[in-house]
Motif scaffolding. Sequence first.
Motif, PDB file in Angstrom:
ATOM      1  N   SER A   4       0.811  -1.216   0.000  1.00 20.64           N
ATOM      2  CA  SER A   4       0.000   0.000   0.000  1.00 20.64           C
ATOM      3  C   SER A   4       0.846   1.269   0.000  1.00 20.64           C
ATOM      4  O   SER A   4       0.411   2.305  -0.520  1.00 20.64           O
ATOM      5  N   LYS A   5       2.036   1.225   0.584  1.00 20.04           N
ATOM      6  CA  LYS A   5       2.892   2.414   0.609  1.00 20.04           C
ATOM      7  C   LYS A   5       3.654   2.613  -0.692  1.00 20.04           C
ATOM      8  O   LYS A   5       4.203   3.685  -0.932  1.00 20.04           O
ATOM      9  N   ASP A   6       3.694   1.568  -1.500  1.00 18.71           N
ATOM     10  CA  ASP A   6       4.494   1.614  -2.727  1.00 18.71           C
ATOM     11  C   ASP A   6       3.656   1.679  -3.994  1.00 18.71           C
ATOM     12  O   ASP A   6       4.194   1.817  -5.087  1.00 18.71           O
ATOM     13  N   THR A  31       9.494   3.568  -7.988  1.00 12.42           N
ATOM     14  CA  THR A  31      10.482   3.035  -8.921  1.00 12.42           C
ATOM     15  C   THR A  31      11.725   2.578  -8.160  1.00 12.42           C
ATOM     16  O   THR A  31      11.943   2.943  -6.997  1.00 12.42           O
ATOM     17  N   PHE A  32      12.569   1.818  -8.832  1.00 13.51           N
ATOM     18  CA  PHE A  32      13.807   1.350  -8.214  1.00 13.51           C
ATOM     19  C   PHE A  32      14.755   2.504  -7.918  1.00 13.51           C
ATOM     20  O   PHE A  32      15.601   2.406  -7.028  1.00 13.51           O
ATOM     21  N   ALA A  33      14.594   3.609  -8.641  1.00 13.30           N
ATOM     22  CA  ALA A  33      15.444   4.788  -8.405  1.00 13.30           C
ATOM     23  C   ALA A  33      14.983   5.593  -7.189  1.00 13.30           C
ATOM     24  O   ALA A  33      15.676   6.509  -6.747  1.00 13.30           O
ATOM     25  N   GLY A  34      13.792   5.261  -6.662  1.00 15.32           N
ATOM     26  CA  GLY A  34      13.323   5.923  -5.458  1.00 15.32           C
ATOM     27  C   GLY A  34      12.203   6.921  -5.663  1.00 15.32           C
ATOM     28  O   GLY A  34      11.640   7.408  -4.691  1.00 15.32           O
TER      29      GLY A  34
END
Length: 201
Positions: A4-6, A31-34
Amino acid sequence: MDASKDVDVISRETVFQGYFRVDRYRLRHRTFAGGWSRELVREVFERGHAVVVLLYDPERDEVALIEQFRPGAYAAGWHPWLIECVAGIIEAGEHPDDVARRETREEAGADPEAMVHVGDFLLTAGGSSESCRLYCARIDSRAIHGVHGLESEGEDIRTHVVSTAEALAMVRDGRINNAMAVLALQWLVLEKDRVRRELAR
């Protein structure tokens, strides 16, 4: 896992409801970059969740498989009668173990004598929420024969009993091309010694 946070779901609407359902999501995800992805619009096929049961006779080293017409295979231009494992949809409030036993009776005319939970798998996660819980069930292969299925559900299901070696040959030459059946049979070959111990009478 709580995503839920992502994942930020902007909206979800049902755009089709028939035998199955299709929902349209507007969402974005981390994303993987943040950072966050751009907004994505995706339709998700809500087919429900299912069980798959590989019927195995450890004393005779034989498996019981079923054959039935599949409209998806027909639409894809493939031969539409597929050789598969017993399977069925988990309805609301049902336990997967109970579904596995019920579907084995309905589709193969047998009662599992014991079952091993193999694992849980997503089939087409890019566009469907469907998951499958795979079991291996001990049966007496001598008792399995004929045609089964519920007439009320339009089922016309033929049973086949073959050796494990022949089933693997069918995977190799393409006679068995259903993904869950392939997964189940290859798992059995890898784990057969352990499974025979666990399912022993």
